[in-house]
Design an enzyme around this catalytic site. Structure first.
Site, PDB file in Angstrom:
ATOM      1  N   GLY A 169       0.807  -1.214   0.000  1.00  0.00           N
ATOM      2  CA  GLY A 169       0.000   0.000   0.000  1.00  0.00           C
ATOM      3  C   GLY A 169       0.839   1.262   0.000  1.00  0.00           C
ATOM      4  O   GLY A 169       0.570   2.204  -0.763  1.00  0.00           O
ATOM      5  N   SER A 212       0.564  -6.622 -10.082  1.00  0.00           N
ATOM      6  CA  SER A 212       1.697  -7.550 -10.053  1.00  0.00           C
ATOM      7  C   SER A 212       3.020  -6.805 -10.136  1.00  0.00           C
ATOM      8  O   SER A 212       3.136  -5.808 -10.838  1.00  0.00           O
ATOM      9  CB  SER A 212       1.617  -8.546 -11.210  1.00  0.00           C
ATOM     10  OG  SER A 212       2.739  -9.403 -11.191  1.00  0.00           O
ATOM     11  N   LYS A 255      -5.085 -11.979 -12.740  1.00  0.00           N
ATOM     12  CA  LYS A 255      -3.949 -11.920 -11.813  1.00  0.00           C
ATOM     13  C   LYS A 255      -3.708 -13.280 -11.152  1.00  0.00           C
ATOM     14  O   LYS A 255      -2.560 -13.696 -10.952  1.00  0.00           O
ATOM     15  CB  LYS A 255      -4.221 -10.850 -10.738  1.00  0.00           C
ATOM     16  CG  LYS A 255      -3.186 -10.786  -9.607  1.00  0.00           C
ATOM     17  CD  LYS A 255      -1.779 -10.510 -10.122  1.00  0.00           C
ATOM     18  CE  LYS A 255      -0.815 -10.067  -9.030  1.00  0.00           C
ATOM     19  NZ  LYS A 255      -0.683 -10.962  -7.903  1.00  0.00           N
ATOM     20  N   HIS A 308      -1.989 -15.408 -13.678  1.00  0.00           N
ATOM     21  CA  HIS A 308      -0.611 -14.899 -13.746  1.00  0.00           C
ATOM     22  C   HIS A 308       0.225 -15.554 -12.658  1.00  0.00           C
ATOM     23  O   HIS A 308       1.343 -16.041 -12.902  1.00  0.00           O
ATOM     24  CB  HIS A 308      -0.623 -13.374 -13.572  1.00  0.00           C
ATOM     25  CG  HIS A 308       0.714 -12.775 -13.226  1.00  0.00           C
ATOM     26  ND1 HIS A 308       1.271 -12.880 -11.961  1.00  0.00           N
ATOM     27  CD2 HIS A 308       1.615 -12.072 -13.970  1.00  0.00           C
ATOM     28  CE1 HIS A 308       2.442 -12.274 -11.951  1.00  0.00           C
ATOM     29  NE2 HIS A 308       2.671 -11.769 -13.151  1.00  0.00           N
ATOM     30  N   ASN A 309      -0.298 -15.587 -11.438  1.00  0.00           N
ATOM     31  CA  ASN A 309       0.463 -16.159 -10.331  1.00  0.00           C
ATOM     32  C   ASN A 309       0.637 -17.665 -10.482  1.00  0.00           C
ATOM     33  O   ASN A 309       1.651 -18.223 -10.072  1.00  0.00           O
ATOM     34  CB  ASN A 309      -0.226 -15.833  -9.006  1.00  0.00           C
ATOM     35  CG  ASN A 309      -0.018 -14.393  -8.591  1.00  0.00           C
ATOM     36  OD1 ASN A 309       0.280 -13.541  -9.420  1.00  0.00           O
ATOM     37  ND2 ASN A 309      -0.190 -14.106  -7.319  1.00  0.00           N
ATOM     38  N   GLU A 334       3.418 -18.108 -12.753  1.00  0.00           N
ATOM     39  CA  GLU A 334       4.606 -17.763 -11.965  1.00  0.00           C
ATOM     40  C   GLU A 334       5.079 -18.952 -11.132  1.00  0.00           C
ATOM     41  O   GLU A 334       6.283 -19.256 -11.075  1.00  0.00           O
ATOM     42  CB  GLU A 334       4.266 -16.581 -11.059  1.00  0.00           C
ATOM     43  CG  GLU A 334       5.320 -16.143 -10.081  1.00  0.00           C
ATOM     44  CD  GLU A 334       4.781 -15.082  -9.133  1.00  0.00           C
ATOM     45  OE1 GLU A 334       4.941 -15.249  -7.916  1.00  0.00           O
ATOM     46  OE2 GLU A 334       4.163 -14.108  -9.617  1.00  0.00           O
TER      47      GLU A 334
END
Length: 467
Positions: free
Chosen positions: A16, A131, A185, A188-189, A192
């Site tokens: 954050g 990401s 996302k 995506h992970n 990964e």
């Protein structure tokens, strides 16, 4: 053109605070708050000269009330109940035209539920996948947005400014309604996970099968990062393996406990793939390998009990390089198969070429292959399969023989390579016109009278064992 919303950010943890500094650094004003005021005060001090564009508040409610409409409030809090709690608090304060943005690692089912809830109250909701880790959040992440397009238009100038750039183009876009951004996302992970596991397997073979020192292996990865394997993960792997621990003088990797953590997104990818009737074998293997690694005590006890021999291997560097190229293509291809199925199931209309472009910078799986992937999706893609695109079919024809040699050598010598072997099994199956499930169908009919489809005939046929 939509009016740019007044920006707020709640949750000044590692990600954050990095994202908040990125927003300020790009010239936008920002309201911030945190559950504990001391963190907010510390962030103001950290912001330095950027604090001129910063307004701090004692609480989320205070921040929301102080912001001018239309408001867009980014939530950077842990997934689950903290997000729901913030939504409830904000719903009592915000007005039509205001947006709540969940930028955490959130299960897309929660995002779909929250979208219906928030929009039922006359507000708008965005689920935004971010990401790139802390460095990406601070200097330019890849951003995958899902939710109401009108709400996105109100923050698009900000998103485009803070996102990573590839040849000047922002690695960010609105991908679809409700949970689309968070699902992209998640996948995506998952990719990964597979990529990291394959790199670790190649390292393990070189280290324990060929007796190479970490720094020597790291130099090899460093060289590979200048060729077809060029990517963020190969780059950092080379750096990690050449690093030295300051306390012991040992290779840094040797002082790290071999027990990998996971925050859930890899598992979510596998769970959703299986629910949709897909099997992302390389991702499944990577998730499984992390789970096995958590059983450290059992593995230590099991080594002398099982006494399984582990022998030397003799493989050239070029075989590892080609095997990893094949494995990476397979991981991407399986990830995009999951995205395609979800897009159809949830009517998202995902643009796969655009997703590949968004991943070209800022994110963890950025690599030299993504331009080719984008081009493949914009061209003629037989059966919708990435591995059948002419460019990737050619790469795989050249690289799969090396992947076979690496997997065969590893299995023969007793070195586990779960992701590489799972990826090989999948691509071999996809290149085989007739497989062995004819026997499985016969077995199912024999013990359960499930029936089967005859070649050139109708479904519901039965075998001679029922005559």
């Amino acid at each position: 053109m939509a009016q740019i919303a007044t920006l707020g950010l709640y949750g000044l943890g590692t990600m954050g605070s990095a994202l908040a500094l990125n927003i300020l650094d790009n010239g936008f004003g920002l309201h911030v708050a945190n559950r504990t005021e001391t963190v907010t005060s510390a962030f103001r001090a950290e912001a330095g000269a950027l604090a001129a564009r910063l307004t701090t508040h004692a609480s989320l409610a205070d921040m929301a009330r102080a912001m001018a409409a239309p408001r867009a409030i980014i939530l950077m809090v842990p997934a689950g109940a903290p997000v729901d709690d913030a939504i409830e608090e904000l719903s009592a304060i915000l007005e039509p035209g205001d947006a709540i943005i969940d930028a955490g690692n959130t299960d897309f089912h929660d995002t779909r539920r929250r979208t219906a809830l928030v929009e039922g109250r006359g507000l708008t909701f965005i689920g935004m996948g971010v990401s790139g880790g802390e460095e990406g959040a601070r200097n330019g992440p890849s951003i995958m947005v899902g939710g109401t397009r009108a709400a996105f238009e109100g923050i698009k100038p900000v998103i485009d400014s803070i996102a990573a750039k590839f040849d000047g183009s922002p690695c960010a876009d609105h991908l679809g309604p409700d949970g689309a951004g968070h699902f992209v996302k998640t996948v995506h992970n998952g990719i990964e996970y597979a990529d990291m596991q394959m790199l670790a397997e190649a390292y393990g073979l070189m280290r324990y099968g060929q007796g190479m020192a970490p720094a020597e292996i790291g130099a090899r990865f460093e060289a590979w990062d200048k060729g077809v394997l060029k990517s963020y993960l190969v780059e950092i792997t080379g750096k990690v393996l050449q690093a030295v621990d300051g306390e012991t003088g040992k290779p840094a990797v040797d002082v790290i406990l071999d027990r990998a953590g996971q925050k859930g997104t890899g598992r979510w990818t596998v769970i959703e793939a299986l629910k949709m009737g897909q099997s992302a074998s390389a991702i499944e293997a990577a998730v499984g390998a992390r789970s096995w690694s958590s059983e450290k005590t059992s593995r230590v006890a099991g080594e002398p009990i099982l006494s399984l021999p582990r022998e030397a291997v003799d493989l050239p560097a070029s075989d590892y390089e080609s095997a990893l190229l094949a494995g990476r293509i397979i991981a991407y291809a399986q990830g995009f198969r999951i995205l395609a199925t979800a897009s159809a199931d949830y009517d998202w209309g995902l643009d796969f070429a655009r997703i590949a472009e968004i991943w070209r910078a800022g994110c963890i799986i950025r690599s030299a292959l993504l331009d080719d992937i984008s081009a493949a999706f914009r061209g003629d893609l037989p059966e919708g399969q990435l591995i059948f695109a002419p460019s990737f079919a050619g790469m795989l024809r050249d690289a799969v023989p090396a992947l076979r040699r690496v997997v065969a050598a590893a299995v023969g010598a007793g070195h586990p390579v779960p992701a590489l072997s799972a990826g090989l099994a999948w691509v071999e199956t996809m290149g085989q016109g007739r497989g062995t499930t004819d026997l499985i169908q016969a077995q199912r009919d024999f013990f359960g009278m499930h029936g089967f489809e005859r070649i050139g005939g109708e479904a519901g046929s039965h075998g001679p064992w029922w005559d």
